[in-house]
Design an enzyme around this catalytic site. Structure first.
Site, PDB file in Angstrom:
ATOM      1  N   SER A 103      50.053  32.087  37.727  1.00  0.00           N
ATOM      2  CA  SER A 103      49.409  30.788  37.507  1.00  0.00           C
ATOM      3  C   SER A 103      50.244  29.761  36.760  1.00  0.00           C
ATOM      4  O   SER A 103      49.795  28.618  36.642  1.00  0.00           O
ATOM      5  CB  SER A 103      48.102  30.984  36.745  1.00  0.00           C
ATOM      6  OG  SER A 103      47.145  31.501  37.604  1.00  0.00           O
ATOM      7  N   ALA A 162      38.220  42.846  43.324  1.00  0.00           N
ATOM      8  CA  ALA A 162      37.225  43.608  42.559  1.00  0.00           C
ATOM      9  C   ALA A 162      37.716  45.040  42.383  1.00  0.00           C
ATOM     10  O   ALA A 162      37.534  45.652  41.336  1.00  0.00           O
ATOM     11  CB  ALA A 162      35.886  43.575  43.282  1.00  0.00           C
ATOM     12  N   THR A 164      41.186  46.874  42.310  1.00  0.00           N
ATOM     13  CA  THR A 164      42.527  46.315  42.115  1.00  0.00           C
ATOM     14  C   THR A 164      43.530  46.726  43.188  1.00  0.00           C
ATOM     15  O   THR A 164      44.109  45.858  43.853  1.00  0.00           O
ATOM     16  CB  THR A 164      43.037  46.711  40.708  1.00  0.00           C
ATOM     17  OG1 THR A 164      42.088  46.226  39.760  1.00  0.00           O
ATOM     18  CG2 THR A 164      44.399  46.129  40.422  1.00  0.00           C
ATOM     19  N   THR A 340      49.558  30.948  31.220  1.00  0.00           N
ATOM     20  CA  THR A 340      49.852  32.355  31.457  1.00  0.00           C
ATOM     21  C   THR A 340      49.805  32.592  32.966  1.00  0.00           C
ATOM     22  O   THR A 340      49.304  31.746  33.708  1.00  0.00           O
ATOM     23  CB  THR A 340      48.810  33.253  30.763  1.00  0.00           C
ATOM     24  OG1 THR A 340      47.507  32.693  31.010  1.00  0.00           O
ATOM     25  CG2 THR A 340      49.049  33.346  29.281  1.00  0.00           C
ATOM     26  N   ASN A 368      47.271  44.045  35.337  1.00  0.00           N
ATOM     27  CA  ASN A 368      46.020  44.805  35.250  1.00  0.00           C
ATOM     28  C   ASN A 368      46.068  45.765  34.062  1.00  0.00           C
ATOM     29  O   ASN A 368      45.592  46.886  34.133  1.00  0.00           O
ATOM     30  CB  ASN A 368      45.728  45.560  36.558  1.00  0.00           C
ATOM     31  CG  ASN A 368      44.266  45.968  36.655  1.00  0.00           C
ATOM     32  OD1 ASN A 368      43.368  45.204  36.286  1.00  0.00           O
ATOM     33  ND2 ASN A 368      44.004  47.180  37.114  1.00  0.00           N
TER      34      ASN A 368
END
Ligand code: REX
Length: 390
Positions: A103, A162, A164, A340, A368
């Site tokens: 992002s 949902a 991973t 981030t 994750n």
């Protein structure tokens, strides 16, 4: 650890672009916007390079195969790295390695749109549907709402990831059109009314990409290149969508599965088509520092558009969101500006001081893993709060 203080060479100082020839005017503050005393880099505490190193060691102990950070502070550079870029070959990670910035891409997209606003091709308070007729189900959703995550457009990645690893493998090689991603979002209820509270959604920056392409007639790849990458000489920054490879020397990315104790998944090669203008740029710590320093130094947009970018809305604990830009308040009272990033296998932090003169970019080649992500915040504390950091 490598830690060095070096005088900036011409390659770095060359990364300065001239101000756009746009008359600057004072931007009004948004309702609820806050004003704070802001420290210039000169007034910041001395960075705690040992503390920075300790944070990297901690992050590695928490499951990141490799982690690195680069701090640019006026004329000096510090860098540190530990662990591996590639678990197969054991090659050590280095700050010259390229990686997926997730992002942090949103700042690139926002900059392009703010330049278009400078060029009078876009109005921040105009409805998105003025430029993309019929795209959104509500004519009240403006460009500003989208860039500040206040459109209410549902984040389609919630369902997509949902689960991973299966979620990732299902899209790893997929190529989506922007419209397909927006349609996924529109199949769910909106989260707020237009202009309501901040609600993070990648859909907003997919719409930003559509706006860029519609207003310029070019791909986001061309616009990033012409407006940011080439003028700033960001030689390690790329947008290769829908290509799946990271060009040149890079850190491989390792996704942490949801089930504890299961092996990391090598997620390096992917189209990142699920992210595109919301998250598909590739870069290095050096280029990210150059980018943020130049932006916050007021040399990528007019001062007026930079002020628009910094009209803050609350977005969680100790942080606020502007237009594609986040402000975080550190423990010592200093605020930092950046974003981030989280794409499969890569966690990025890229932040700078208010005047852009001190900047910190950090990468862990896993994702994750909330513990790693939280610990990485410590890189900002060490870099901007120095030894005062708790
Ligand atoms: C996608 C899932 C997360 C990652 C996401 N990424 O929205 C965007 C981004 C592009 O960088 N956002 C971050 C995956 C948070 C930001 O703005 O700072 N997680 C992973 C899962 C969870 O699959 N089930 O961690 O790799």
């Amino acid at each position: 650890m490598v830690s060095a203080t070096v005088v900036r060479g011409t390659a770095v100082t060359a990364a300065v672009v001239s101000l756009l020839a746009v008359p600057a005017h004072a931007a009004s503050l948004a309702p609820g916007a806050t004003t704070r005393a802001e420290a210039s880099a000169a007034a910041l505490p001395k960075p705690d390079v040992t503390g920075l190193w300790n944070v990297l060691r901690t992050v590695r102990g928490q499951g990141a195969p490799g982690v690195m950070a680069r701090l640019d502070d006026g004329g000096s550079v510090h860098w540190a790295a530990t662990g591996v870029a590639d678990r197969g070959t054991g090659r050590k990670i280095s700050n010259t390695d390229r990686f997926r910035i997730g992002s942090v891409t949103k700042i690139f997209s926002a900059v392009v749109l703010l330049q278009l606003a400078d060029e009078k091709k876009l109005k921040l308070d105009a409805p998105v549907n003025r430029y993309l007729p019929g795209l959104l189900p509500d004519d009240r959703i403006t460009v500003r709402h989208v860039l500040s995550h206040r459109s209410g457009l549902h984040d389609y990645t919630n369902e997509m990831f949902a689960r991973t690893v299966p979620g990732f493998e299902a899209v790893r090689k997929k190529v989506f059109t922007y419209r397909q991603l927006v349609n996924r979002s529109l199949s769910k209820a909106r989260t707020t009314k237009p202009g309501g509270a901040y609600s993070y959604s990648n859909t907003n920056f997919v719409v930003a990409g559509m706006l860029i392409e519609k207003l310029t007639g070019h791909s986001v790849r061309t616009e990033y290149k012409n407006r940011i990458i080439e003028p700033l000489h960001l030689r390690d920054t790329f947008y290769v969508h829908p290509g799946t490879q990271i060009p040149g020397r890079h850190a491989r990315g390792y996704l942490t599965p949801d089930a504890a104790g299961t092996a990391l998944v090598d997620a390096t090669e992917q189209t990142a088509s699920w992210a595109q203008s919301a998250g598909a740029v590739i870069s290095t710590t050096r280029d990210l520092n150059t980018f943020l320093s130049t932006l916050l130094g007021g040399r990528l947009t007019s001062r007026a558009q930079l002020a628009q970018m910094q009209r803050w809305v609350p977005s969680g604990t100790k942080q606020e969101y502007g237009l594609g830009l986040r402000r975080r308040h550190l423990s010592c009272g200093i605020s930092v500006y950046g974003h981030t990033g989280a794409v499969q296998g890569y966690y990025t932090y890229a932040f700078a001081s208010k005047d852009g003169k001190r900047s910190l970019a950090a990468l862990a080649n896993t994702s994750n893993n909330g513990t790693v992500l939280n610990s990485m915040l410590g890189t900002l504390e060490s870099a901007f709060c120095g030894k005062q950091a708790k």
